[in-house]
Design a protein around this motif. Structure first.
Motif, PDB file in Angstrom:
ATOM      1  N   ASN A  45      -7.832   0.659 -24.595  1.00  0.00           N
ATOM      2  CA  ASN A  45      -7.871   0.231 -25.999  1.00  0.00           C
ATOM      3  C   ASN A  45      -6.838   0.937 -26.877  1.00  0.00           C
ATOM      4  OD1 ASN A  45      -9.457   2.695 -27.123  1.00  0.00           O
ATOM      5  ND2 ASN A  45     -10.738   1.951 -25.436  1.00  0.00           N
ATOM      6  N   THR A  46      -6.310   2.083 -26.417  1.00  0.00           N
ATOM      7  CA  THR A  46      -5.282   2.793 -27.187  1.00  0.00           C
ATOM      8  C   THR A  46      -3.881   2.217 -26.972  1.00  0.00           C
ATOM      9  OG1 THR A  46      -5.106   4.309 -25.308  1.00  0.00           O
ATOM     10  CG2 THR A  46      -6.484   5.025 -27.170  1.00  0.00           C
TER      11      THR A  46
ATOM     12  N   CYS B  14      -9.452   4.767 -32.724  1.00  0.00           N
ATOM     13  CA  CYS B  14      -7.987   4.745 -32.592  1.00  0.00           C
ATOM     14  C   CYS B  14      -7.467   3.574 -33.448  1.00  0.00           C
ATOM     15  CB  CYS B  14      -7.574   4.620 -31.129  1.00  0.00           C
ATOM     16  SG  CYS B  14      -7.779   2.970 -30.425  1.00  0.00           S
TER      17      CYS B  14
ATOM     18  N   CYS C 288      -8.583   0.058 -32.102  1.00  0.00           N
ATOM     19  CA  CYS C 288     -10.016  -0.272 -32.193  1.00  0.00           C
ATOM     20  C   CYS C 288     -10.421  -0.481 -33.655  1.00  0.00           C
ATOM     21  CB  CYS C 288     -10.871   0.826 -31.562  1.00  0.00           C
ATOM     22  SG  CYS C 288     -10.753   0.875 -29.752  1.00  0.00           S
TER      23      CYS C 288
ATOM     24  N   CYS D  32     -14.801   4.482 -30.548  1.00  0.00           N
ATOM     25  CA  CYS D  32     -13.384   4.837 -30.714  1.00  0.00           C
ATOM     26  C   CYS D  32     -12.848   4.379 -32.067  1.00  0.00           C
ATOM     27  CB  CYS D  32     -12.570   4.204 -29.583  1.00  0.00           C
ATOM     28  SG  CYS D  32     -10.846   4.713 -29.603  1.00  0.00           S
TER      29      CYS D  32
HETATM   30 ZN    ZN Z   1      -9.707   2.809 -29.266  1.00  0.00          ZN
END
Ligand code: ZN
Length: 311
Positions: A280-281, A21, A24, A19
């Motif tokens: 995680n976002t 994003c 991350c 990821c």
């Molecule tokens: Zn992420």
């Protein structure tokens, strides 16, 4: 009752291996005030000797190795520290860790009949658990029931703690076949778990679809609640380019917005309210963000790996 968080992230963990994003990327580059998190796993113990697992996380091996409470006893006269597991759903994030426990050890697995059907009939890989002598013992939780649980094999005396299940109205995971879906009760798909010892109650609901409201009374009477903190907003995965689906479409009530968790959360609560299963976002992971501040101002805590307390 001792309670410890071994993992606090949603599926994929934080950071997630593939990821990019903002969260991350910034965590990988050391530019985020936050901390890495493994996938959701909570343990509790009524006597600080025998422990029970809530979920069976994909990260379970490393989580068990990091938890000194779960180390095997130095001699064979003590019981093994892991007495059993409670599975709230058949989601990959909730069950994959069972495969880490396949080393010829017996323990109890508590799950609804629907979840057991998915794991035992449709996914033959879980039959590795039957190699233990005696094999792993499956215990049935009814979607809306109370089950007395004991710390020892002798179940003649009063229960050491009681597990009450609360149907949360979620769906079975995508991997379940149409044929199995026709055979399993819908209310068995996703349950919250109330663990009650004496006067103390712990409520665990890491995945809240919002289609049932029965979780609200469980929150009101709990001394501590772990609840779905997966997404801040309904369109979070679309905005970060991770998916074309909304939070609600994949079974999670977002924290903010009309009809979100914060709006629906009961006002009259006596216990700690702790967000867990954080994707995680989610901007609340950034400890300098306005969203992180808003969570704390609303009286919620954000679970982290290693968090522990006594009830
Ligand atoms: Zn992420």
């Amino acid at each position: 009752m001792r309670v410890k968080v071994l993992g606090s992230a949603a599926g994929g963990g934080f950071p997630q291996w593939n990821c990019q994003c903002p969260n991350c990327s910034a965590l990988r580059n050391g530019k985020l005030k936050s901390r890495p998190r493994t996938q959701t796993q909570v343990i509790f113990s009524p006597d600080s000797k025998v422990w029970f697992l809530l979920c069976a996380s994909p990260d379970l091996r490393q989580q068990v190795l990091a938890a000194r409470e779960l180390s095997p006893p130095e001699n064979n006269s003590s019981p093994p520290p892991i007495g059993g597991l409670f599975l709230p759903s058949a989601d990959v994030d909730s069950v994959m860790g069972l495969l880490h426990l396949r080393e010829f050890q017996t323990f109890f697995v508590f799950a609804t009949r629907g979840v057991q059907c998915v794991l035992q009939k449709e996914n033959r890989i879980f039959r590795v658990l039957e190699r233990a002598n005696p094999p792993v013992k499956w215990q049935t939780l009814s979607a809306k029931g109370r089950l007395g649980c004991h710390l020892s094999e002798d179940s003649s005396g009063p229960a050491d703690f009681i597990c009450t299940t609360v149907p949360l109205g979620g769906c079975y995971p995508d991997y379940v076949s149409e044929e199995t879906l026709r055979a399993v009760p819908p209310e068995d798909a996703s349950v919250g778990l109330i663990m009650e010892q004496g006067e103390k109650r712990l409520f665990f609901a890491p995945s809240l679809s919002g289609s049932s409201t029965m979780w609200k009374s469980a929150v009101e009477s709990a001394d501590a609640t772990f609840i779905d903190g997966t997404f801040w907003s309904d369109d979070e995965l679309m905005r970060t380019g991770r998916s074309k689906k909304t939070a609600r479409e994949i079974g999670h009530l977002p924290l903010s917005g009309a009809g979100g968790l914060f709006e629906q959360f009961p006002r009259q609560t006596k216990g700690r309210k702790i967000l867990i299963h954080i994707n995680n976002t989610n901007p609340i992971l950034d400890e300098k963000s306005a969203e992180h501040r808003a969570v704390l101002d609303a009286g919620f805590e954000i679970a982290y790996d290693g968090m522990e307390f006594e009830l």
